[in-house]
Design a protein around this motif. Structure first.
Motif, PDB file in Angstrom:
ATOM      1  N   ASP A  61       0.834  -1.211   0.000  1.00 57.55           N
ATOM      2  CA  ASP A  61       0.000   0.000   0.000  1.00 57.55           C
ATOM      3  C   ASP A  61       0.866   1.258   0.000  1.00 57.55           C
ATOM      4  OD1 ASP A  61      -2.165  -1.670   0.056  1.00 57.55           O
ATOM      5  OD2 ASP A  61      -2.569  -1.415   2.199  1.00 57.55           O
ATOM      6  N   VAL A  62       1.935   1.247   0.794  1.00 56.42           N
ATOM      7  CA  VAL A  62       2.846   2.391   0.813  1.00 56.42           C
ATOM      8  C   VAL A  62       3.537   2.544  -0.548  1.00 56.42           C
ATOM      9  CG1 VAL A  62       4.972   3.295   1.853  1.00 56.42           C
ATOM     10  CG2 VAL A  62       3.184   2.339   3.301  1.00 56.42           C
ATOM     11  N   TYR A  63       3.875   1.412  -1.173  1.00 54.32           N
ATOM     12  CA  TYR A  63       4.460   1.455  -2.525  1.00 54.32           C
ATOM     13  C   TYR A  63       3.508   2.151  -3.500  1.00 54.32           C
ATOM     14  CZ  TYR A  63       6.311  -0.294  -6.989  1.00 54.32           C
ATOM     15  OH  TYR A  63       6.805  -0.391  -8.265  1.00 54.32           O
ATOM     16  N   ASP A  64       2.217   1.792  -3.430  1.00 55.99           N
ATOM     17  CA  ASP A  64       1.231   2.430  -4.311  1.00 55.99           C
ATOM     18  C   ASP A  64       1.129   3.928  -4.034  1.00 55.99           C
ATOM     19  OD1 ASP A  64       0.739   0.013  -5.463  1.00 55.99           O
ATOM     20  OD2 ASP A  64      -1.184  -0.349  -4.464  1.00 55.99           O
ATOM     21  N   GLU A  65       1.224   4.316  -2.753  1.00 55.77           N
ATOM     22  CA  GLU A  65       1.157   5.741  -2.415  1.00 55.77           C
ATOM     23  C   GLU A  65       2.387   6.482  -2.916  1.00 55.77           C
ATOM     24  OE1 GLU A  65      -0.052   9.428  -0.784  1.00 55.77           O
ATOM     25  OE2 GLU A  65      -1.128   7.607  -1.408  1.00 55.77           O
ATOM     26  N   VAL A  66       3.555   5.846  -2.840  1.00 56.79           N
ATOM     27  CA  VAL A  66       4.766   6.452  -3.406  1.00 56.79           C
ATOM     28  C   VAL A  66       4.593   6.663  -4.902  1.00 56.79           C
ATOM     29  CG1 VAL A  66       7.184   5.978  -3.980  1.00 56.79           C
ATOM     30  CG2 VAL A  66       6.378   5.674  -1.643  1.00 56.79           C
ATOM     31  N   ASP A  67       4.049   5.648  -5.579  1.00 57.41           N
ATOM     32  CA  ASP A  67       3.813   5.769  -7.022  1.00 57.41           C
ATOM     33  C   ASP A  67       2.847   6.912  -7.316  1.00 57.41           C
ATOM     34  OD1 ASP A  67       4.014   4.274  -9.817  1.00 57.41           O
ATOM     35  OD2 ASP A  67       1.892   4.732  -9.488  1.00 57.41           O
ATOM     36  N   ARG A  68       1.801   7.048  -6.501  1.00 61.76           N
ATOM     37  CA  ARG A  68       0.829   8.133  -6.714  1.00 61.76           C
ATOM     38  C   ARG A  68       1.486   9.491  -6.538  1.00 61.76           C
ATOM     39  NH1 ARG A  68      -2.186  11.821  -4.262  1.00 61.76           N
ATOM     40  NH2 ARG A  68      -1.123  11.409  -2.291  1.00 61.76           N
ATOM     41  N   ARG A  69       2.303   9.654  -5.503  1.00 65.31           N
ATOM     42  CA  ARG A  69       2.942  10.945  -5.250  1.00 65.31           C
ATOM     43  C   ARG A  69       3.971  11.279  -6.329  1.00 65.31           C
ATOM     44  NH1 ARG A  69       3.384  12.228   1.187  1.00 65.31           N
ATOM     45  NH2 ARG A  69       1.421  11.243   1.836  1.00 65.31           N
ATOM     46  N   GLU A  70       4.741  10.277  -6.755  1.00 68.03           N
ATOM     47  CA  GLU A  70       5.728  10.548  -7.803  1.00 68.03           C
ATOM     48  C   GLU A  70       5.055  10.854  -9.134  1.00 68.03           C
ATOM     49  OE1 GLU A  70       9.806   8.264  -6.503  1.00 68.03           O
ATOM     50  OE2 GLU A  70       8.425   7.207  -7.829  1.00 68.03           O
ATOM     51  N   THR A  71       3.991  10.122  -9.454  1.00 68.18           N
ATOM     52  CA  THR A  71       3.266  10.389 -10.700  1.00 68.18           C
ATOM     53  C   THR A  71       2.615  11.760 -10.651  1.00 68.18           C
ATOM     54  OG1 THR A  71       2.841   8.012 -10.927  1.00 68.18           O
ATOM     55  CG2 THR A  71       1.545   9.489 -12.304  1.00 68.18           C
ATOM     56  N   ASP A  72       2.113  12.154  -9.479  1.00 71.06           N
ATOM     57  CA  ASP A  72       1.565  13.508  -9.317  1.00 71.06           C
ATOM     58  C   ASP A  72       2.613  14.562  -9.644  1.00 71.06           C
ATOM     59  OD1 ASP A  72      -1.090  13.380  -8.793  1.00 71.06           O
ATOM     60  OD2 ASP A  72      -0.904  13.344  -6.612  1.00 71.06           O
ATOM     61  N   ALA A  73       3.825  14.366  -9.146  1.00 71.53           N
ATOM     62  CA  ALA A  73       4.888  15.335  -9.393  1.00 71.53           C
ATOM     63  C   ALA A  73       5.218  15.431 -10.881  1.00 71.53           C
ATOM     64  CB  ALA A  73       6.137  14.947  -8.591  1.00 71.53           C
ATOM     65  N   VAL A  74       5.295  14.272 -11.548  1.00 72.19           N
ATOM     66  CA  VAL A  74       5.564  14.290 -12.995  1.00 72.19           C
ATOM     67  C   VAL A  74       4.400  14.924 -13.736  1.00 72.19           C
ATOM     68  CG1 VAL A  74       5.956  12.834 -15.022  1.00 72.19           C
ATOM     69  CG2 VAL A  74       7.073  12.283 -12.856  1.00 72.19           C
ATOM     70  N   TRP A  75       3.192  14.600 -13.317  1.00 71.21           N
ATOM     71  CA  TRP A  75       1.993  15.141 -13.976  1.00 71.21           C
ATOM     72  C   TRP A  75       1.980  16.671 -13.901  1.00 71.21           C
ATOM     73  CZ3 TRP A  75      -1.876  13.700 -17.071  1.00 71.21           C
ATOM     74  CH2 TRP A  75      -3.015  14.508 -17.140  1.00 71.21           C
ATOM     75  N   LEU A  76       2.196  17.220 -12.717  1.00 73.22           N
ATOM     76  CA  LEU A  76       2.169  18.676 -12.554  1.00 73.22           C
ATOM     77  C   LEU A  76       3.308  19.350 -13.304  1.00 73.22           C
ATOM     78  CD1 LEU A  76       1.274  18.865  -8.759  1.00 73.22           C
ATOM     79  CD2 LEU A  76      -0.227  19.333 -10.699  1.00 73.22           C
ATOM     80  N   ALA A  77       4.420  18.646 -13.467  1.00 78.87           N
ATOM     81  CA  ALA A  77       5.568  19.239 -14.152  1.00 78.87           C
ATOM     82  C   ALA A  77       5.426  19.220 -15.669  1.00 78.87           C
ATOM     83  CB  ALA A  77       6.846  18.500 -13.749  1.00 78.87           C
ATOM     84  N   THR A  78       4.508  18.417 -16.187  1.00 82.78           N
ATOM     85  CA  THR A  78       4.427  18.254 -17.647  1.00 82.78           C
ATOM     86  C   THR A  78       3.137  18.783 -18.249  1.00 82.78           C
ATOM     87  OG1 THR A  78       3.543  16.009 -17.340  1.00 82.78           O
ATOM     88  CG2 THR A  78       5.924  16.229 -17.618  1.00 82.78           C
ATOM     89  N   GLN A  79       2.234  19.311 -17.436  1.00 85.05           N
ATOM     90  CA  GLN A  79       0.932  19.707 -17.961  1.00 85.05           C
ATOM     91  C   GLN A  79       0.827  21.208 -18.210  1.00 85.05           C
ATOM     92  OE1 GLN A  79      -1.119  17.163 -18.853  1.00 85.05           O
ATOM     93  NE2 GLN A  79       0.717  16.103 -18.148  1.00 85.05           N
ATOM     94  N   ASN A  80      -0.099  21.561 -19.073  1.00 85.04           N
ATOM     95  CA  ASN A  80      -0.483  22.955 -19.281  1.00 85.04           C
ATOM     96  C   ASN A  80      -1.471  23.302 -18.179  1.00 85.04           C
ATOM     97  OD1 ASN A  80      -1.611  25.390 -20.032  1.00 85.04           O
ATOM     98  ND2 ASN A  80      -1.718  24.880 -22.210  1.00 85.04           N
ATOM     99  N   HIS A  81      -1.002  24.056 -17.204  1.00 81.18           N
ATOM    100  CA  HIS A  81      -1.812  24.288 -15.997  1.00 81.18           C
ATOM    101  C   HIS A  81      -3.102  25.043 -16.271  1.00 81.18           C
ATOM    102  CE1 HIS A  81       1.120  22.923 -12.871  1.00 81.18           C
ATOM    103  NE2 HIS A  81       1.897  22.975 -13.942  1.00 81.18           N
ATOM    104  N   SER A  82      -3.152  25.784 -17.344  1.00 81.53           N
ATOM    105  CA  SER A  82      -4.351  26.579 -17.613  1.00 81.53           C
ATOM    106  C   SER A  82      -5.488  25.737 -18.173  1.00 81.53           C
ATOM    107  CB  SER A  82      -4.020  27.699 -18.609  1.00 81.53           C
ATOM    108  OG  SER A  82      -3.600  27.141 -19.844  1.00 81.53           O
ATOM    109  N   THR A  83      -5.177  24.543 -18.701  1.00 84.99           N
ATOM    110  CA  THR A  83      -6.230  23.759 -19.348  1.00 84.99           C
ATOM    111  C   THR A  83      -6.423  22.373 -18.755  1.00 84.99           C
ATOM    112  OG1 THR A  83      -4.636  22.954 -20.978  1.00 84.99           O
ATOM    113  CG2 THR A  83      -5.872  24.939 -21.544  1.00 84.99           C
TER     114      THR A  83
END
Length: 692
Positions: free
Chosen positions: A292-314
């Motif tokens: 479960d902690v592994y899945d949470e680490v994956d969620r947090r890391e994917t969140d960081a990549v997601w926010l770094a690669t997206q167009n925040h306005s859309t």
């Protein structure tokens, strides 16, 4: 992947061009919008990674690209390929469709409900069907046909199926055949690299015996994937499995570049009780919590990549955010609630939990013995996927932390841990005794140096005329600050008039005031003894006992020992040398205060003052002194000043990371010590020669 090939890629779900994400377990590439939906499905349905911003094992990325290129998407859209599907109203999403509800409904039907997968003919006994599929998988993995194996897995074949006649699993067969990509696919679907065949051998053993060393090393990495991922999340490093290092337990202060701000380990009573409860979990419960902690680490890391690669306005909206782990219908409601509560942990709390899990995982694998690790083929008891037949024991993160009944096994575990702790304590006591003895010797040496320097500093030559310096005059001086070579509570003054001295180059040298701090006698040696305090302030350094170094002497700063001409035995007067030494001492004290207060921007100005004082002191002596001791001291003095200036420029011209600035600070302090040592030698030699 070449740009030309990438240009032909389209999203597997809506056909948008140039997809940037991949679903690892589905073997497809997807666009940003579809990825936002995949993330909401949970890792049990789709494991997403960014093609360029996520960290990939090369063979795993190759596996996904191969599946995508060989049409793996047709497995998940089988019925949509039937021309009659358009008549029935079934259709694939397109790039113009809205994310909600059009693309969302299509993707959920495709991957969660498997609505478009080819179904096997219905049978009364589903277990027979799964067994037949698993046997087909067992035979298929010896070939390179990945999409066939993915189709069998999608229909219900088991990656850990133990063939009753052949006595091994599909991963044993893939390892023996050297099928790296098949091994990657099986691992994604839960195959255990540590599974034993009927002869007691693992897939790792099969790969090594067949000469597939690279595959064997990759299987070891897969075996430790859970703990490696947790370690990388905290400190950005992975263990070196090739050299037998299977665990890295990060320290909180070492995780500051990954988790901000800098934290210390949580030592509260609640944290201690939670750690004790963690250690009392059964292996099955601990495995579930770690996953479960592994899945949470994956969620947090994917969140960081997601926010770094997206167009925040859309794209970054409430509908694309995954605030906690999605519900897994195969888990109980209690476990799902516990998984979702992990998202409420602060970075500090979550890092503490991860470190506790890593520590306990290492303890459990080593059989609760801290003396020596097992061999590289010894298997952890937390990497395997829990069997559906195992009795379900729920783990509630917020449950009561009271102690349960202690079993014999747990008692033996505690006993082994206490034995190991006792051995560690004895070792630390020996180290402490050694350090205490070393400190006592240093204190004795310090007292001796204090007495010697006090005698030398205030010894007045009688009946002799002090020789003049190389400039034929004595620059007048006034009061002075106490030197680092003296002891005593009050400063002393020279019996000379207080004037302002003007150097030949026009620089005005003010007399030293008598109110300069006198609380740092033998300052540099005190720093050595108080190394722990400096470490606590974030400035780490160490000195060797001999303080001997073999740095090359820069030509621009070296004393000109190779000039032609006769050697000169003339030495400057003791008072001149002491005056310049005091000036150097004052500037070194200022530099060390800046280092202690982490004012690294002050390094360069302080070093320039020290270099100027060193140049003025070196100018007092002949260019070619006859005394070998004087030549050596001048050489150490000027070369150390040159190195000091260079190290301070590093701190000023760049923006180094904390570890680099710590190294620079260590070098700065060492150079300052060498300068002070050389100045002391010159004072001692000059005083001795002039008194004779």
């Amino acid at each position: 992947m070449s740009k030309r090939v990438r240009s032909r890629e389209v999203c597997a779900d809506c056909s948008a061009p140039e997809p940037r994400w991949a679903s690892v377990n589905r073997g497809v590439l997807i666009c940003d919008e579809c990825c936002s939906i995949h993330r909401g499905l949970g890792r049990h349905s789709s494991q997403v990674r960014h093609l360029t911003h996520s960290t990939w094992p090369p063979s795993q990325l190759q596996m996904v690209q191969t599946l995508y290129g060989n049409g793996a998407n047709s497995i998940w859209e089988h019925s949509l390929l039937d021309p009659s599907s358009s008549v029935s109203g079934k259709r694939k999403a397109n790039p113009q469709d809205r994310v909600h509800p059009n693309k969302t409904e299509f993707i959920k039907a495709k991957y969660q409900m498997l609505a478009y997968v080819h179904r096997m003919p219905c049978r009364e006994d589903d277990s027979v069907t799964a067994k037949d599929l698993s046997k087909q998988l067992h035979s298929s993995v010896r070939t390179g046909n990945l999409e066939t194996c993915l189709r069998l897995l999608s229909l219900g074949a088991q990656a850990n199926f133990f063939h009753p006649e052949k006595g091994n699993t599909p991963l044993h067969i893939a390892a023996k055949a050297g099928q790296m990509l098949q091994a990657e696919l099986l691992a994604v679907y839960g195959a255990d690299p540590g599974a034993l065949d009927s002869s007691g051998k693992t897939p790792i053993d099969y790969a090594r015996q067949a000469g597939h060393q690279e595959l064997a090393e990759r299987l070891v990495e897969i075996q430790y994937e859970l703990t490696d991922r947790l370690t990388f999340y905290l400190c950005g490093r992975r263990p070196d499995h090739r050299n037998g290092q299977h665990f890295i337990i990060p320290q909180m202060y070492a995780c500051c570049h990954r988790l901000s701000p800098r934290y210390s380990l949580d030592l509260s009573e609640f944290a201690k009780a939670a750690k004790k409860k963690l250690q009392s979990l059964s292996n099955h419960q601990f495995e579930e919590l770690a996953m479960d902690v592994y899945d949470e680490v994956d969620r947090r890391e994917t969140d960081a990549v997601w926010l770094a690669t997206q167009n925040h306005s859309t794209l970054v909206t409430d509908t694309t955010v995954v605030p906690f782990l999605p519900v897994n219908p195969e888990y109980s409601s209690t476990r799902n609630q516990g998984r979702q509560k992990l998202a409420r942990f602060s970075a500090h709390e979550f890092a503490t939990l991860v470190i506790d899990i890593l520590t306990d995982a290492k303890r459990r694998q080593w059989g609760n013995s801290c003396d020596s690790p097992k061999g590289e083929n010894d298997q952890p008891d937390y990497d395997s996927v829990a069997s559906d037949e195992d009795p379900v024991q729920e783990v509630n993160i917020s449950s009561d932390l009271s102690d349960g009944p202690i079993t014999v096994q747990e008692f033996m575990e505690v006993k082994s841990a206490l034995t190991a702790s006792e051995a560690k304590i004895q070792q630390l006591l020996k180290v402490n005794c050694h350090l205490s003895e070393e400190l006592r010797l240093m204190q004795t040496k310090l007292n001796s140096l204090q007495t010697e320097n006090t005698t030398l500093r205030w010894q007045t030559p009688s009946g002799q005329q002090q020789p003049q310096g190389p400039f034929g005059r004595h620059p007048p001086r006034g009061g002075r600050a106490i030197s680092m070579y003296e002891t005593g509570s009050t400063p002393r003054q020279y019996p000379h008039r207080v004037e302002t001295a003007r150097h030949d180059d026009g620089v005005v040298l003010q007399p030293f005031p008598t109110n300069v701090s006198t609380e740092a006698p033998m300052l540099l040696l005190s720093i050595v003894q108080n190394n722990d305090a400096w470490l606590g302030a974030g400035v780490g350094f160490s000195f060797s006992h001999s303080f001997s170094h073999s740095f090359p002497l820069p030509a621009s700063e070296a004393v000109e020992t190779e000039e032609e001409g006769e050697e000169d035995a003339t030495l400057p007067c003791t008072e001149d040398v002491i005056c310049k030494t005091e000036q150097i001492t004052k500037n070194i004290q200022e530099l060390l205060r800046a280092a202690q207060e982490t004012k690294h921007e002050s390094f360069l100005p302080c070093s320039e003052k020290i270099c100027m004082a060193v140049t003025e002191m070196a100018a007092l002596f002949p260019k070619r002194p006859s005394s070998e001791t004087v030549r050596g001291s001048l050489c150490l003095l000027t070369s150390s000043a040159s190195r000091l200036h260079g190290e301070c420029q590093k701190a000023a011209e760049h923006n180094p990371c904390p570890s680099d600035i710590q190294l620079v600070t260590q070098q700065v302090i060492q150079c300052a010590y060498d300068i002070a040592k050389a100045a002391k030698q010159l004072v001692t030699v000059t005083t001795k020669e002039n008194n004779n």
